[in-house]
Design a protein around this motif. Structure first.
Motif, short mmCIF file in Angstrom:
data_model
loop_
_atom_site.label_atom_id
_atom_site.label_comp_id
_atom_site.label_asym_id
_atom_site.label_seq_id
_atom_site.Cartn_x
_atom_site.Cartn_y
_atom_site.Cartn_z
N PHE A 1 0.97 -1.34 0.11
CA PHE A 1 -0.27 -0.09 0.03
C PHE A 1 0.88 1.36 0.17
N ILE A 2 2.07 1.63 1.21
CA ILE A 2 2.93 1.95 0.99
C ILE A 2 4.06 2.93 -0.41
N VAL A 3 4.07 1.79 -1.33
CA VAL A 3 5.03 1.58 -2.06
C VAL A 3 4.26 1.97 -3.19
N LYS B 1 4.46 6.02 -4.99
CA LYS B 1 4.50 5.78 -7.03
C LYS B 1 3.57 6.86 -7.68
N MET B 2 2.49 7.11 -6.62
CA MET B 2 0.77 7.43 -7.37
C MET B 2 1.32 8.74 -7.40
N SER C 1 3.59 15.14 -13.28
CA SER C 1 2.50 15.60 -13.90
C SER C 1 1.61 17.30 -13.72
N HIS C 2 2.73 17.64 -12.92
CA HIS C 2 1.59 19.53 -12.32
C HIS C 2 3.46 20.14 -12.96
#
Length: 55
Positions: free
Chosen positions: A39-41, A45-46, A53-54
């Protein structure tokens, strides 16, 4: 009905075509520590993808 041909197939039988998780796979799917780590990894990554993208 469109799915009448599926009534004779039992879940997790060889005819269903699904893989049955065995020892290590079952452990990894039910291990809370491994799930928390994944979950953390995935969230890191997300976050990195969103930050890139910003810019």
């Amino acid at each position: 009905m469109a799915h009448e041909h599926l009534h004779h197939i039992e879940p997790y039988s060889p005819q269903s075509g699904t893989m049955i998780p065995l020892g290590f796979q079952k452990f990894m799917r039910t291990c809370v520590i491994w799930q928390a780590y994944r979950f953390i990894v995935i969230n890191i990554k997300m976050t990195l993808v969103i930050l890139k993208s910003h810019h």
